[in-house]
Design a protein around this motif. Structure first.
Motif, PDB file in Angstrom:
ATOM      1  N   LYS A 197      41.078  35.192  38.188  1.00 42.28           N
ATOM      2  CA  LYS A 197      41.486  34.818  39.541  1.00 42.28           C
ATOM      3  C   LYS A 197      41.843  36.083  40.332  1.00 42.28           C
ATOM      4  CE  LYS A 197      43.057  30.167  38.387  1.00 42.28           C
ATOM      5  NZ  LYS A 197      41.923  29.554  39.086  1.00 42.28           N
ATOM      6  N   LEU A 198      40.810  36.809  40.704  1.00 34.81           N
ATOM      7  CA  LEU A 198      40.986  38.033  41.475  1.00 34.81           C
ATOM      8  C   LEU A 198      40.754  37.747  42.950  1.00 34.81           C
ATOM      9  CD1 LEU A 198      39.005  40.462  39.152  1.00 34.81           C
ATOM     10  CD2 LEU A 198      41.477  40.443  39.496  1.00 34.81           C
ATOM     11  N   ASP A 199      41.517  38.425  43.803  1.00 30.23           N
ATOM     12  CA  ASP A 199      41.327  38.274  45.240  1.00 30.23           C
ATOM     13  C   ASP A 199      40.341  39.295  45.775  1.00 30.23           C
ATOM     14  OD1 ASP A 199      42.007  37.052  47.784  1.00 30.23           O
ATOM     15  OD2 ASP A 199      42.900  38.984  48.282  1.00 30.23           O
ATOM     16  N   ALA A 200      40.235  40.454  45.128  1.00 27.84           N
ATOM     17  CA  ALA A 200      39.320  41.496  45.592  1.00 27.84           C
ATOM     18  C   ALA A 200      38.710  42.200  44.400  1.00 27.84           C
ATOM     19  CB  ALA A 200      40.056  42.499  46.482  1.00 27.84           C
ATOM     20  N   ILE A 201      37.380  42.396  44.446  1.00 23.65           N
ATOM     21  CA  ILE A 201      36.645  43.090  43.388  1.00 23.65           C
ATOM     22  C   ILE A 201      35.800  44.177  44.035  1.00 23.65           C
ATOM     23  CG2 ILE A 201      35.010  42.881  41.487  1.00 23.65           C
ATOM     24  CD1 ILE A 201      35.674  39.888  41.384  1.00 23.65           C
ATOM     25  N   PHE A 202      36.164  45.438  43.780  1.00 22.22           N
ATOM     26  CA  PHE A 202      35.397  46.573  44.286  1.00 22.22           C
ATOM     27  C   PHE A 202      34.844  47.344  43.091  1.00 22.22           C
ATOM     28  CE2 PHE A 202      38.434  45.637  47.623  1.00 22.22           C
ATOM     29  CZ  PHE A 202      37.734  45.847  48.799  1.00 22.22           C
TER      30      PHE A 202
END
Length: 415
Positions: A197-202
């Motif tokens: 449950k990640l909000d941002a993946i870079f």
């Protein structure tokens, strides 16, 4: 892109604010040490009175010993057991016992430090955030990072880390923000990444290969940036599972093939869609006409063909539409005169559009028209490379080898 990042990471900003308020409070208390001189000295000279700060002291000293270059003197005051006074180290009350002070955050962004992460970093078990953007840290990510079970944010971007995807991050139960862009990681992305449950993946600007995992879309991220890697295959239809969360999808300059899935139209919150500089074929999905919040659409430098559909040109929030360097042969309705739409920046060069300037040669266009693509006949399956019809494959015009995605010296949300 920066404006939507700010809105999509509101929870993150509030969390940081609380940490910084706690740190400011601790500093304020230290300034009034004249009223508690003996207690302050006892704390300084007896680190065992707070075992968790003592553990942090061991970890930070071990780290300092493997920092080989510190041109800005960022760690010059990392001396003695008073770790809460170290530059870049933030303390706050412990989550399980507010009476205990712990090291809750480390922010060494843009310090230009050279070295590596020691195994002892696992002793910093109360850390909620690690920001190491824009340094010269190298090597692999230590497995001891798994001990940081409270870690909420991990920013290792713009360094020189190597090796496969750091699988240890998958074991972090509270991780919400992951930024490992601008490093030298390689190999496939693990499918397990998209179960978190990640909000941002870079993960942009690395050397990741293989295909986008078939469970892509099962995470709850609002921002996903895969640009400037070496992924192959096509964009899987499971992208539709991002429907309730995804606001930005950036896949610039990979080796993506096949057709764009109609399921992109389910992403009703989408504001940024950039699939430029790939080898994507077929028409623009009609479903894109339903993306009412879309602000930026970049389809440039691919092998798309067919009609530029009116529904996309009429999207109410659209301010930037690039479809140059493809093989489009017709513009529908208002698409024929995009200059009439105030505030819209567009680029339609190097297509096969009759009576438009700066288009491809008749030879290029005729060759493309002789081999139309049927996306229904060749669907993408399991994240694989379907979608390309039979016949000649036409290479798009040359694109830059690396397309910058945000400034490597500035972490997202800080612009």
């Amino acid at each position: 892109m920066a404006s939507s990042l700010v809105s999509s990471l509101t929870m993150r900003a509030l969390f940081l604010l609380l940490v910084h308020i706690s740190f400011s409070f601790n500093n304020l208390a230290a300034k009034h040490s004249n009223h508690a001189t003996h207690r302050h000295r006892y704390h300084n000279h007896s680190p065992n009175s707070n075992p968790r700060l003592h553990q942090a002291y061991i970890a930070l000293q071990a780290w300092k010993h493997v920092i080989y270059s510190d041109p800005k003197n960022s760690t010059i005051n990392w001396v003695g057991p008073s770790v809460c006074s170290y530059k870049g180290v933030f303390c706050a009350p412990a989550l399980d016992d507010p009476k205990i002070t712990v090291v809750a955050g480390i922010d060494l962004n843009s310090a230009d430090l050279a070295g590596f992460l020691p195994y002892e970093i696992g002793l910093l078990s109360d850390l909620a955030l690690i920001h190491l953007n824009s340094n010269r840290f190298c090597g692999i990510i230590p497995e001891s990072l798994a001990n940081l079970t409270l870690l909420f944010e991990l920013d290792l971007s713009n360094n020189r880390f190597v090796g496969p995807f750091p699988f240890v991050v998958l074991s972090l139960p509270t991780l919400n923000f992951l930024d490992i862009r601008y490093n030298e990681f390689e190999g496939p992305l693990p499918a397990e990444l998209f179960n978190k449950k990640l909000d941002a993946i870079f993960v942009n600007n690395n050397n990741f290969t293989s295909m986008i995992p078939p469970n892509f879309g099962t995470t709850s991220a609002s921002v996903v940036v895969f640009a400037n890697n070496r992924f192959g295959g096509c964009l899987p239809s499971t992208i539709s599972k991002f429907a309730n969360t995804l606001e930005e999808l950036v896949l610039i300059n990979n080796n993506l093939t096949g057709c764009l899935p109609q399921e992109l139209g389910y992403l009703y919150k989408l504001k940024v869609l950039d699939v430029s500089s790939n080898s994507i074929v077929g028409p623009i999905p009609y479903s894109l006409a339903g993306l009412a919040h879309l602000e930026l659409l970049n389809l440039g430098h691919n092998m798309l063909s067919g009609i530029v559909i009116e529904g996309v040109c009429q999207l109410p929030s659209l301010t930037n539409f690039t479809f140059s360097y493809n093989f489009f042969c017709e513009e529908q309705g208002v698409c024929q005169n995009l200059t009439s739409r105030k505030g819209l920046k567009y680029d339609e060069r190097r297509n096969c559009l009759p009576e438009k300037p700066f288009q491809r040669s008749a030879k290029e266009c005729n060759a493309a028209l002789e081999h139309p693509v049927d996306c229904f006949e060749h669907p993408c399956t399991g994240g694989g490379g379907g979608g390309v019809g039979g016949g000649t494959v036409f290479a798009p015009a040359a694109a830059p080898a690396t397309v910058p995605v945000s400034s490597p010296s500035m972490p997202p949300g800080y612009t």
